[in-house]
Design a protein around this motif. Structure first.
Motif, PDB file in Angstrom:
ATOM      1  N   LYS A 157      13.059 -22.537  29.883  1.00 36.73           N
ATOM      2  CA  LYS A 157      13.538 -21.150  29.903  1.00 36.73           C
ATOM      3  C   LYS A 157      12.395 -20.136  29.829  1.00 36.73           C
ATOM      4  N   TYR A 158      11.421 -20.390  28.950  1.00 36.57           N
ATOM      5  CA  TYR A 158      10.395 -19.394  28.643  1.00 36.57           C
ATOM      6  C   TYR A 158       9.010 -19.728  29.193  1.00 36.57           C
ATOM      7  N   GLY A 159       8.913 -20.783  30.001  1.00 33.40           N
ATOM      8  CA  GLY A 159       7.627 -21.166  30.581  1.00 33.40           C
ATOM      9  C   GLY A 159       6.811 -22.004  29.613  1.00 33.40           C
ATOM     10  N   PRO A 160       5.579 -22.286  29.996  1.00 33.79           N
ATOM     11  CA  PRO A 160       4.743 -23.140  29.138  1.00 33.79           C
ATOM     12  C   PRO A 160       4.418 -22.463  27.799  1.00 33.79           C
ATOM     13  N   SER A 161       4.372 -23.279  26.775  1.00 35.96           N
ATOM     14  CA  SER A 161       4.069 -22.770  25.429  1.00 35.96           C
ATOM     15  C   SER A 161       2.659 -23.152  25.030  1.00 35.96           C
ATOM     16  N   LYS A 162       2.185 -22.462  24.020  1.00 41.67           N
ATOM     17  CA  LYS A 162       0.922 -22.839  23.392  1.00 41.67           C
ATOM     18  C   LYS A 162       1.297 -23.499  22.070  1.00 41.67           C
ATOM     19  N   ILE A 163       0.796 -24.724  21.849  1.00 39.50           N
ATOM     20  CA  ILE A 163       1.143 -25.478  20.645  1.00 39.50           C
ATOM     21  C   ILE A 163       0.000 -25.399  19.641  1.00 39.50           C
ATOM     22  N   TYR A 164       0.365 -25.178  18.397  1.00 39.34           N
ATOM     23  CA  TYR A 164      -0.604 -25.136  17.304  1.00 39.34           C
ATOM     24  C   TYR A 164      -0.236 -26.199  16.277  1.00 39.34           C
ATOM     25  N   ASP A 165      -1.208 -27.002  15.919  1.00 43.73           N
ATOM     26  CA  ASP A 165      -1.053 -27.974  14.832  1.00 43.73           C
ATOM     27  C   ASP A 165      -2.300 -27.840  13.978  1.00 43.73           C
ATOM     28  N   ASN A 166      -2.281 -26.867  13.089  1.00 41.81           N
ATOM     29  CA  ASN A 166      -3.464 -26.532  12.281  1.00 41.81           C
ATOM     30  C   ASN A 166      -3.259 -26.951  10.841  1.00 41.81           C
ATOM     31  N   ILE A 167      -4.325 -27.435  10.250  1.00 46.35           N
ATOM     32  CA  ILE A 167      -4.314 -27.741   8.821  1.00 46.35           C
ATOM     33  C   ILE A 167      -5.536 -27.074   8.188  1.00 46.35           C
ATOM     34  N   LYS A 168      -5.346 -26.536   6.988  1.00 44.26           N
ATOM     35  CA  LYS A 168      -6.442 -25.864   6.291  1.00 44.26           C
ATOM     36  C   LYS A 168      -7.598 -26.837   6.065  1.00 44.26           C
ATOM     37  N   GLU A 169      -8.801 -26.346   6.243  1.00 44.10           N
ATOM     38  CA  GLU A 169      -9.987 -27.189   6.061  1.00 44.10           C
ATOM     39  C   GLU A 169     -10.042 -27.808   4.680  1.00 44.10           C
ATOM     40  N   GLU A 170      -9.668 -27.056   3.676  1.00 45.05           N
ATOM     41  CA  GLU A 170      -9.778 -27.533   2.294  1.00 45.05           C
ATOM     42  C   GLU A 170      -8.604 -28.395   1.849  1.00 45.05           C
ATOM     43  N   SER A 171      -7.633 -28.621   2.732  1.00 51.57           N
ATOM     44  CA  SER A 171      -6.437 -29.367   2.349  1.00 51.57           C
ATOM     45  C   SER A 171      -6.751 -30.832   2.031  1.00 51.57           C
ATOM     46  N   ALA A 172      -6.149 -31.301   0.946  1.00 53.03           N
ATOM     47  CA  ALA A 172      -6.246 -32.722   0.579  1.00 53.03           C
ATOM     48  C   ALA A 172      -5.113 -33.524   1.218  1.00 53.03           C
ATOM     49  N   LEU A 173      -4.296 -32.842   2.046  1.00 50.16           N
ATOM     50  CA  LEU A 173      -3.115 -33.476   2.634  1.00 50.16           C
ATOM     51  C   LEU A 173      -3.312 -33.761   4.123  1.00 50.16           C
ATOM     52  N   ARG A 174      -4.438 -34.308   4.478  1.00 45.99           N
ATOM     53  CA  ARG A 174      -4.773 -34.566   5.881  1.00 45.99           C
ATOM     54  C   ARG A 174      -4.250 -35.906   6.392  1.00 45.99           C
ATOM     55  N   ALA A 175      -3.950 -36.837   5.518  1.00 45.29           N
ATOM     56  CA  ALA A 175      -3.510 -38.173   5.943  1.00 45.29           C
ATOM     57  C   ALA A 175      -2.172 -38.062   6.683  1.00 45.29           C
ATOM     58  N   PRO A 176      -1.958 -38.908   7.700  1.00 48.99           N
ATOM     59  CA  PRO A 176      -0.696 -38.857   8.459  1.00 48.99           C
ATOM     60  C   PRO A 176       0.548 -38.985   7.578  1.00 48.99           C
ATOM     61  N   ASP A 177       0.468 -39.750   6.500  1.00 51.41           N
ATOM     62  CA  ASP A 177       1.651 -39.907   5.636  1.00 51.41           C
ATOM     63  C   ASP A 177       1.831 -38.724   4.670  1.00 51.41           C
ATOM     64  N   LYS A 178       1.021 -37.692   4.816  1.00 50.55           N
ATOM     65  CA  LYS A 178       1.142 -36.460   4.017  1.00 50.55           C
ATOM     66  C   LYS A 178       1.521 -35.274   4.909  1.00 50.55           C
ATOM     67  N   TRP A 179       1.943 -35.552   6.149  1.00 46.87           N
ATOM     68  CA  TRP A 179       2.205 -34.499   7.132  1.00 46.87           C
ATOM     69  C   TRP A 179       3.254 -33.512   6.618  1.00 46.87           C
ATOM     70  N   VAL A 180       4.408 -34.011   6.178  1.00 46.19           N
ATOM     71  CA  VAL A 180       5.484 -33.124   5.713  1.00 46.19           C
ATOM     72  C   VAL A 180       5.060 -32.397   4.436  1.00 46.19           C
ATOM     73  N   MET A 181       4.383 -33.080   3.556  1.00 50.65           N
ATOM     74  CA  MET A 181       3.902 -32.438   2.323  1.00 50.65           C
ATOM     75  C   MET A 181       2.939 -31.296   2.658  1.00 50.65           C
ATOM     76  N   ALA A 182       2.106 -31.489   3.664  1.00 50.04           N
ATOM     77  CA  ALA A 182       1.183 -30.426   4.073  1.00 50.04           C
ATOM     78  C   ALA A 182       1.947 -29.222   4.614  1.00 50.04           C
ATOM     79  N   VAL A 183       3.017 -29.460   5.375  1.00 49.86           N
ATOM     80  CA  VAL A 183       3.854 -28.355   5.859  1.00 49.86           C
ATOM     81  C   VAL A 183       4.525 -27.661   4.673  1.00 49.86           C
ATOM     82  N   TYR A 184       5.055 -28.446   3.751  1.00 54.30           N
ATOM     83  CA  TYR A 184       5.726 -27.906   2.569  1.00 54.30           C
ATOM     84  C   TYR A 184       4.788 -27.041   1.735  1.00 54.30           C
TER      85      TYR A 184
END
Length: 191
Positions: free
Chosen positions: A105-132
């Motif tokens: 409907k709206y054409g191509p999107s720009k996707i962002y998947d950013n995590i703070k540099e200082e985050s301790a939640l970088r592991a894949p099994d911490k993905w939802v916790m990092a969003v939270y």
């Protein structure tokens, strides 16, 4: 799954529908409240509803910014909360399905998947916790006026939010061309 895609396609592509969820930029609070039940939101100008002018979409909760002077300026729509694994695979899958329909409907999107540099939640099994914890931002953004102008939109965002380390939802945000004027009028009214 096929039903979700069909309902999204119907909602996004039907020529009968005025704009997102059947709404148009500038619709008055009176018109909207005559057609759906609105409840006051947490701030002036914000209203909540569990329905829209077009039913049967994948989104189930709605918040709208509506001013007296400019009418409807912005819509936020959320899916139902969904239990997900710590790596967020279920949320990511739903996000990508909705994004695919939005891209049509709206054409191509720009996707962002950013995590703070200082985050301790970088592991894949911490993905939802990092969003939270607001350490991770996962969203798609549409700003191409060639696709958005038919609905008088200036921007559409789709993002993942989490309410715990195992529950999240998808939120779509639609900003109309009158969005900036609405914000200015609200600031002026508060002084």
């Amino acid at each position: 799954m096929k039903r979700i895609i069909f309902l999204l396609m119907l909602a996004l592509c039907s020529p009968v529908i005025a704009g997102p969820f059947g709404f148009q930029m500038g619709m008055s609070i009176d018109y909207i409240s005559r057609n759906i039940k609105l409840k006051p939101g947490n701030s002036a100008g914000w209203y909540r509803s569990d329905s829209t002018l077009v039913e049967g979409l994948v989104f189930h909760e709605y918040e709208m910014l509506i001013t007296k002077k400019y009418g409807l300026c912005m819509i936020m729509a959320a899916t139902k909360n969904k239990r997900t694994s710590p790596n967020g695979n279920e949320l990511k899958k739903e996000f990508h399905e909705i994004m695919g329909e939005f891209n049509k409907k709206y054409g191509p999107s720009k996707i962002y998947d950013n995590i703070k540099e200082e985050s301790a939640l970088r592991a894949p099994d911490k993905w939802v916790m990092a969003v939270y914890n607001l350490d991770r931002n996962f969203e798609a953004i549409w700003v191409d006026r060639a696709y958005l102008s038919d609905d008088y939109l200036v921007r559409v965002d789709l993002s993942v939010v989490a309410v715990s380390n195992s529950v999240g939802a998808i939120v779509a945000t639609y900003k109309y061309e009158n969005y900036e004027e609405c914000l200015r009028s609200m600031k002026e009214a508060s002084f």
